[in-house]
Design a protein around this motif. Sequence first.
Motif, short mmCIF file in Angstrom:
data_model
loop_
_atom_site.label_atom_id
_atom_site.label_comp_id
_atom_site.label_asym_id
_atom_site.label_seq_id
_atom_site.Cartn_x
_atom_site.Cartn_y
_atom_site.Cartn_z
N SER A 240 1.05 -1.18 -0.15
CA SER A 240 0.01 -0.02 -0.22
C SER A 240 0.88 1.18 0.04
CB SER A 240 -1.04 0.05 1.06
OG SER A 240 -1.76 -1.24 1.21
N SER A 241 2.18 1.30 0.79
CA SER A 241 2.82 2.56 0.67
C SER A 241 3.46 2.66 -0.61
CB SER A 241 3.81 2.32 1.88
OG SER A 241 4.65 1.18 1.59
N ASN A 242 3.85 1.49 -1.16
CA ASN A 242 4.56 1.59 -2.43
C ASN A 242 3.53 2.26 -3.44
OD1 ASN A 242 6.28 0.77 -5.09
ND2 ASN A 242 4.60 -0.52 -5.41
N PHE A 243 2.25 2.17 -3.32
CA PHE A 243 1.03 2.40 -4.43
C PHE A 243 0.97 3.91 -3.97
CE2 PHE A 243 -3.39 3.71 -5.12
CZ PHE A 243 -3.57 3.25 -6.36
N VAL A 244 0.89 4.31 -2.84
CA VAL A 244 0.62 5.71 -2.68
C VAL A 244 1.74 6.65 -2.83
CG1 VAL A 244 1.03 5.78 0.00
CG2 VAL A 244 -0.75 7.42 -0.99
N LEU A 245 2.89 6.04 -2.49
CA LEU A 245 4.15 6.92 -2.60
C LEU A 245 4.53 7.02 -3.98
CD1 LEU A 245 5.95 5.67 0.71
CD2 LEU A 245 5.22 7.88 0.37
N ASN A 246 4.56 6.13 -4.99
CA ASN A 246 5.07 5.98 -6.21
C ASN A 246 4.08 6.04 -7.29
OD1 ASN A 246 7.63 5.62 -5.03
ND2 ASN A 246 7.25 3.42 -4.69
N ARG A 247 2.90 5.84 -6.98
CA ARG A 247 1.86 5.73 -8.12
C ARG A 247 0.85 6.88 -8.03
NH1 ARG A 247 5.43 3.60 -9.57
NH2 ARG A 247 5.70 1.32 -10.40
N CYS A 248 0.83 7.48 -6.82
CA CYS A 248 -0.50 8.70 -6.58
C CYS A 248 0.26 10.11 -6.87
CB CYS A 248 -0.97 8.39 -5.30
SG CYS A 248 -1.66 7.00 -4.85
N GLU A 249 -0.18 11.02 -7.80
CA GLU A 249 0.34 11.96 -7.95
C GLU A 249 -0.64 13.32 -8.12
OE1 GLU A 249 2.24 12.26 -11.61
OE2 GLU A 249 3.59 10.49 -11.39
N LYS A 250 -1.95 12.82 -8.19
CA LYS A 250 -3.11 13.89 -8.30
C LYS A 250 -3.46 14.03 -7.12
CE LYS A 250 -3.85 13.74 -13.10
NZ LYS A 250 -5.00 13.49 -14.09
N VAL A 251 -3.65 15.24 -6.35
CA VAL A 251 -4.17 15.41 -5.01
C VAL A 251 -5.75 15.01 -5.00
CG1 VAL A 251 -4.62 17.01 -3.11
CG2 VAL A 251 -2.35 17.13 -4.25
N ASN A 252 -5.96 14.28 -3.97
CA ASN A 252 -7.68 13.90 -3.65
C ASN A 252 -8.28 13.26 -4.92
OD1 ASN A 252 -7.50 14.68 -0.99
ND2 ASN A 252 -8.12 16.66 -1.51
N SER A 253 -7.35 12.33 -5.75
CA SER A 253 -8.01 11.93 -6.94
C SER A 253 -8.62 10.56 -6.64
CB SER A 253 -6.90 11.85 -7.93
OG SER A 253 -5.86 10.95 -7.38
N LEU A 254 -8.23 9.93 -5.66
CA LEU A 254 -8.86 8.60 -5.40
C LEU A 254 -9.88 8.20 -4.03
CD1 LEU A 254 -5.49 6.75 -5.83
CD2 LEU A 254 -7.47 7.11 -7.60
N THR A 255 -10.67 7.41 -4.20
CA THR A 255 -11.55 7.43 -3.16
C THR A 255 -11.51 5.90 -2.50
OG1 THR A 255 -13.10 8.87 -4.09
CG2 THR A 255 -14.22 7.59 -2.30
N LEU A 256 -11.80 5.87 -1.08
CA LEU A 256 -11.98 4.57 -0.39
C LEU A 256 -12.90 4.65 0.63
CD1 LEU A 256 -8.35 3.39 0.33
CD2 LEU A 256 -9.88 2.16 -0.89
N TYR A 257 -13.92 3.31 1.14
CA TYR A 257 -14.78 3.59 1.78
C TYR A 257 -14.18 2.60 2.97
CZ TYR A 257 -17.45 5.43 -1.95
OH TYR A 257 -17.70 6.14 -3.17
N PRO A 258 -13.41 3.38 4.09
CA PRO A 258 -13.09 2.64 5.05
C PRO A 258 -13.97 1.93 6.18
CG PRO A 258 -12.38 4.70 5.23
CD PRO A 258 -13.12 4.74 4.21
N TRP A 259 -14.99 2.27 6.29
CA TRP A 259 -15.77 2.15 7.22
C TRP A 259 -17.03 1.18 7.16
CZ3 TRP A 259 -12.37 4.38 10.02
CH2 TRP A 259 -11.86 5.40 9.83
N ILE A 260 -17.08 0.75 5.77
CA ILE A 260 -18.19 -0.23 5.30
C ILE A 260 -18.16 -1.77 6.31
CG2 ILE A 260 -18.38 0.93 3.18
CD1 ILE A 260 -16.99 -1.58 1.87
N HIS A 261 -16.94 -1.85 6.55
CA HIS A 261 -16.85 -3.13 7.48
C HIS A 261 -17.38 -3.02 8.75
CE1 HIS A 261 -12.99 -2.06 4.95
NE2 HIS A 261 -13.68 -2.92 4.26
N GLN A 262 -17.74 -1.83 9.38
CA GLN A 262 -18.40 -1.65 10.71
C GLN A 262 -19.75 -1.89 10.83
OE1 GLN A 262 -16.54 1.37 13.00
NE2 GLN A 262 -18.47 1.98 13.97
N PHE A 263 -20.35 -2.68 11.23
CA PHE A 263 -21.74 -3.13 11.34
C PHE A 263 -22.55 -2.61 12.57
CE2 PHE A 263 -20.82 -5.18 7.50
CZ PHE A 263 -21.83 -5.23 6.55
N SER A 264 -21.58 -2.29 13.66
CA SER A 264 -22.12 -1.98 14.88
C SER A 264 -21.64 -0.43 15.20
CB SER A 264 -21.37 -3.07 16.08
OG SER A 264 -21.97 -4.13 15.68
N ASN A 265 -22.39 0.12 15.99
CA ASN A 265 -22.14 1.55 16.56
C ASN A 265 -22.10 2.44 15.44
OD1 ASN A 265 -21.54 0.94 19.51
ND2 ASN A 265 -19.90 -0.41 18.91
#
Length: 420
Positions: free
Chosen positions: A207-232
Amino acid sequence: MAETTGEGAQGGSFFNKERIKYSPEEEARLERQHFWRIIDAFRFYRVHVQEQVKRAERQFLSLPQRHQNLLPNVVSNLARISQCADHNQDILQAIVHNSLHMFENIEYGEREDPRKVRPSTTFDMDKLKSTIKQFARDWSETGRAERDTCYKPIIQEIQRLFPSDQYDVSKVSVLIPGAGLGRLAWEIARLGYICQGNEWSFFMLFSSNFVLNRCEKVNSLTLYPWIHQFSNNKKSSDQTRPIIFPDINPQSLPLDADFSMVAGDFVEVYRDSDSWDCVATCFFIDTAHNVIEYVETIWKILKPGGVWINLGPLLYHFENMANELSVELSYEDIRTAIVNFGFHIEVEKPSVQTTYTENDRSMLRYIYDCVFFVARKPAELYFTEEEEEEDEEEDDEDDQQQSSPPAAKSPRREGTDTLT
């Protein structure tokens, strides 16, 4: 690292953390096997989340119809979670694509059918979900507050100890073990210091290889990190809210920046004595099987006069794992060992409250009450009595030239060279 168990001299059981001696061929086979296991986890993600969604849907549809009628949005929200998982999988596939040949000196080949999805363990899937949340912590605006409480104190201490108006910071070397997705190390390198991140986890390395070496445009990618949380969840929409990354262009380091990431086990990779001006550990020392081994390694690799900066809790990673060596020491005991090694503790804050990959809209939130300290390896060299006797037989000037390694610059040693 392999774990072996046996019986002690008095009949008590013990754990012996030692590396089994494999042939080079067997070492390569095991490494290749581990590499593909993590790749498989990335590829299995969509299937895993879809299974969770299907289970939730089955549970809901098992309710009496009159109850289902009271909840008109549940099925559509589950469908939205499934869509978010599909999007996450697209990002994970991009990470995998850029990881297959990321190591310049090692090739792991290719599977016979790279499209085939192989099931992964719950353990590996939990690791992957945690890695997705690391993007929020390290490379999104969402994680700024958390970075300010965790990373800023370390960065400010480095700048205080090695200010740019007193030092050539391009010759001050800083090591970050447990670098994760690399943001802390990247920020230190951006200030002009030599900075190297070290990471063992393939989840983090890919993951660090991807973000450090392959990501150049600011705020160009999206993730949904909280979808695994079904409680609270207070709102259904909280579960499916996105984070965008990277919040800054990782390619924007100055051309003369000296920044690198190194893969491998910290205590195995870093063995050269008197090599680093500073070691900074953030949420790291509790990843050890034996935390004193970390202290010993840091003592060894720091130059005389060098400093160790630490911030973090003691949530020992191997505490509840069967057949794993895990010595759970209090901070008081660790502090005693640090002092007994010879460190001088110059700064100590026993209560720094912070979070770690926090979902700030969750109804359950963890606050870590961390310890922050700065410990210095004294600039004076230590000799055993035998060494002192040998030194007396030599010329004092010749002894100085042969025995003194380059010392790290500190405010107490204004004229010392920092080159390593």
